[in-house]
Write an enzyme that holds these catalytic residues in place. Sequence first.
Site: not given
Ligand code: NAD
Length: 294
Positions: A243, A93, A168
Amino acid sequence: MARIAFIGLGNMGGPMAGNLAKAGHTVTGFDLSPAALDAARARGVSVAADVAEAVKDAEVVITMLPSGKHVVAATQGLFAAAPKGTLFIDSSTIDVASARVFHEAGKTAGHETVDAPVSGGVGGAEAGTLTFMCGGAPETFAKAEPLLVLMGKKIVHCGDAGAGQAAKICNNMILGISMIGVCEAFVLGEKLGLSHQALYDVASTSSGQCWSLTSYCPVPGPLPASPANRGYAPGFAAALMLKDLKLSQEAAGQAGAATALGAAASDLYAAFEADGNAGKDFSGIIEWIRTRAG
Ligand code: NAD
């Protein structure tokens, strides 16, 4: 079966990559966190030493990263390392402006790109029941869709580059505003001597009905499965709601749209977070509103 690189194996990306592996695709993952790599390995994902190794033979690259700046920075290296003509799907997102940078840079590097953010949370990622909102050329979307159905139950092509991100943040702006509306109504009802159940029974079958009330009720009792019944453990954390509201306000400012209630919801969630509630479910804002009442 496709060779897929999955970059970002966190709370969402880990189970999504696992569902692709479960369906028989060859999935190679990369994350900066060793714990995320270990968890992905247990889900049948092969782990690469770096992004270049992850994408070197990929036909498809999926990114699931925290924010726009991560996506723009990470995809620079990914676009350079992937074979020409690779399909890139960004499911993070992010802000609409960064999504458009992602599309432009991908095109310049000779790749095809789709923005495909999701709703449905970690539970939806685990169960493969996410909703995908997609932006990009129709023929590129058509190539992405057969993979997205392995991770989601509803896949919508919303329009051109960035349209998925636009959908979104508009959806989540409705959610933030409606949750605060429902919370304020329950707090007012309490002050007026109304029971939670009575207000729920009326509003859930009247014109006040909405998802925040009937699928995610912010008071314990009427809906046993909602986070209100477990001390507001997330669910959908307030930090993630803030966010998305901030992204909506950034987009509204750039597009010149009047979103007074979106701005108010963003301010209220910012204050809720500043009071130490970032990790609470976003429906927990009712407790904070209650303390401010009167
Ligand atoms: P998270 O923090 O659990 O996972 C993100 C991952 O990206 C981490 O493991 C981090 O180490 C990795 N990362 C960061 N930079 C990197 C790079 N350069 N190379 C490789 N890995 C890298 O976050 P999440 O909850 O999985 O969310 C991910 C996305 O999904 C976000 O944009 C969030 O807004 C969106 N989202 C989350 C939810 C939810 O309920 N958690 C729901 C809908 C959308």
